[in-house]
Design a protein around this motif. Structure first.
Motif, PDB file in Angstrom:
ATOM      1  N   UNK A  81       0.758  -1.066   0.010  1.00 42.13           N
ATOM      2  CA  UNK A  81      -0.038  -0.128   0.010  1.00 42.13           C
ATOM      3  C   UNK A  81       0.800   1.420   0.010  1.00 42.13           C
ATOM      4  N   UNK A  82       2.103   1.140   0.346  1.00 40.65           N
ATOM      5  CA  UNK A  82       2.911   2.621   0.282  1.00 40.65           C
ATOM      6  C   UNK A  82       4.067   2.400  -0.519  1.00 40.65           C
ATOM      7  N   UNK A 118      -7.293  -9.206  -4.759  1.00 34.94           N
ATOM      8  CA  UNK A 118      -8.088  -8.124  -5.006  1.00 34.94           C
ATOM      9  C   UNK A 118      -7.475  -6.818  -4.765  1.00 34.94           C
ATOM     10  N   UNK A 119      -6.302  -6.737  -3.952  1.00 39.20           N
ATOM     11  CA  UNK A 119      -5.539  -5.406  -3.934  1.00 39.20           C
ATOM     12  C   UNK A 119      -4.870  -5.064  -5.253  1.00 39.20           C
ATOM     13  N   UNK A 120      -4.280  -6.002  -6.125  1.00 36.84           N
ATOM     14  CA  UNK A 120      -3.745  -5.872  -7.409  1.00 36.84           C
ATOM     15  C   UNK A 120      -4.918  -5.393  -8.278  1.00 36.84           C
ATOM     16  N   UNK A 121      -5.931  -6.274  -8.330  1.00 34.40           N
ATOM     17  CA  UNK A 121      -6.941  -5.992  -9.382  1.00 34.40           C
ATOM     18  C   UNK A 121      -7.466  -4.704  -9.000  1.00 34.40           C
ATOM     19  N   UNK A 122      -7.677  -4.294  -7.902  1.00 37.99           N
ATOM     20  CA  UNK A 122      -8.499  -2.891  -7.583  1.00 37.99           C
ATOM     21  C   UNK A 122      -7.481  -1.846  -7.973  1.00 37.99           C
ATOM     22  N   UNK A 123      -6.352  -1.864  -7.592  1.00 44.82           N
ATOM     23  CA  UNK A 123      -5.267  -0.924  -7.947  1.00 44.82           C
ATOM     24  C   UNK A 123      -5.236  -0.654  -9.375  1.00 44.82           C
ATOM     25  N   UNK A 124      -5.128  -1.899 -10.256  1.00 47.04           N
ATOM     26  CA  UNK A 124      -4.686  -1.410 -11.580  1.00 47.04           C
ATOM     27  C   UNK A 124      -6.111  -1.552 -12.551  1.00 47.04           C
ATOM     28  N   UNK A 125      -7.109  -1.864 -11.929  1.00 49.60           N
ATOM     29  CA  UNK A 125      -8.393  -1.933 -12.720  1.00 49.60           C
ATOM     30  C   UNK A 125      -8.367  -3.038 -13.714  1.00 49.60           C
TER      31      UNK A 125
END
Length: 218
Positions: A81-82, A118-125
């Motif tokens: 996240x950072x 989910x983190x990857x998919x949300x961050x990069x659409x």
């Protein structure tokens, strides 16, 4: 003709390996484990649960598996996240968009946890491009066991003869071949110590692939 492409995630779509490396080795230090680079390389492609099951048995670790997983994810998520430099690997978004435009179905089959995916998919659409997402945390055994790829093919309603897997790890390539699926091996500079000889086709860069080339494989 190929109708479905099954993507691994870590080391193929995004290089989260430095984040995983940081999280694992921070935790190894907390646990007093001296893990060699060679032993760590053998973990690539395996789920975190399977890694800790292996380590708990080998080194007689005290904490429960779920507690080890929780701590690993805490460290990973804080770094993920950072990290402002984290991005998709060069050329992979263009390939995904090309496959999508040409009607080639895409499925993700990653050893990563659902939370990390989910983190990857949300961050990069990425969600609009993939019809199904399969996480390794739903399987008792990790790659090289072929179960995750067989399940991905089943969900896609595509015969394995009309699927392709894109992988960067030895374990992942072995799983693809055990599933009877044509395997493209990405010789990633970020996935050290991996043997790409099991792959049917080896690429150095995603610019080597296109929807037209992939559809004509196998």
């Amino acid at each position: 003709m190929i109708r479905t492409v099954i993507f691994d995630m870590d080391g193929v779509i995004i290089d989260t390996e430095p984040v995983h490396h940081h999280a694992f080795f921070t935790q190894f230090a907390e646990l007093g484990l001296a893990i060699s680079d060679a032993e760590y390389a053998s973990f690539l492609g395996k789920s975190t649960r399977n890694v800790f099951q292996q380590l708990k048995q080998k080194y007689h670790l005290g904490p429960e598996i779920d507690d080890l997983l929780r701590r690993k994810r805490e460290i990973f998520n804080a770094r993920f996240d950072t990290d402002p430099d984290l991005d998709l690997l060069p050329g992979v978004r263009s390939l995904i968009e090309d496959l999508h435009q040409h009607g080639v179905q895409m499925v993700l089959a990653s050893s990563a946890s659902k939370g990390t995916i989910a983190r990857v998919f949300n961050r990069f659409g990425l969600a609009p491009y993939f019809t199904y997402i399969v996480s390794g945390e739903d399987f008792e055994e990790s790659k090289p066991n072929p179960a995750i790829f067989l399940h991905a093919a089943e969900l896609s309603k595509t015969p394995v003869s009309e699927c392709v897997v894109i992988e960067d790890s030895t374990n992942g390539m072995a799983a693809a071949k055990a599933a009877g699926i044509y395997c493209i091996g990405y010789a990633s500079p970020h996935s050290a110590g991996q043997d790409v000889r099991l792959a049917d086709l080896v690429i150095q860069d995603f610019s080597e692939l296109s929807a037209e080339r992939i559809k004509a494989l196998a």
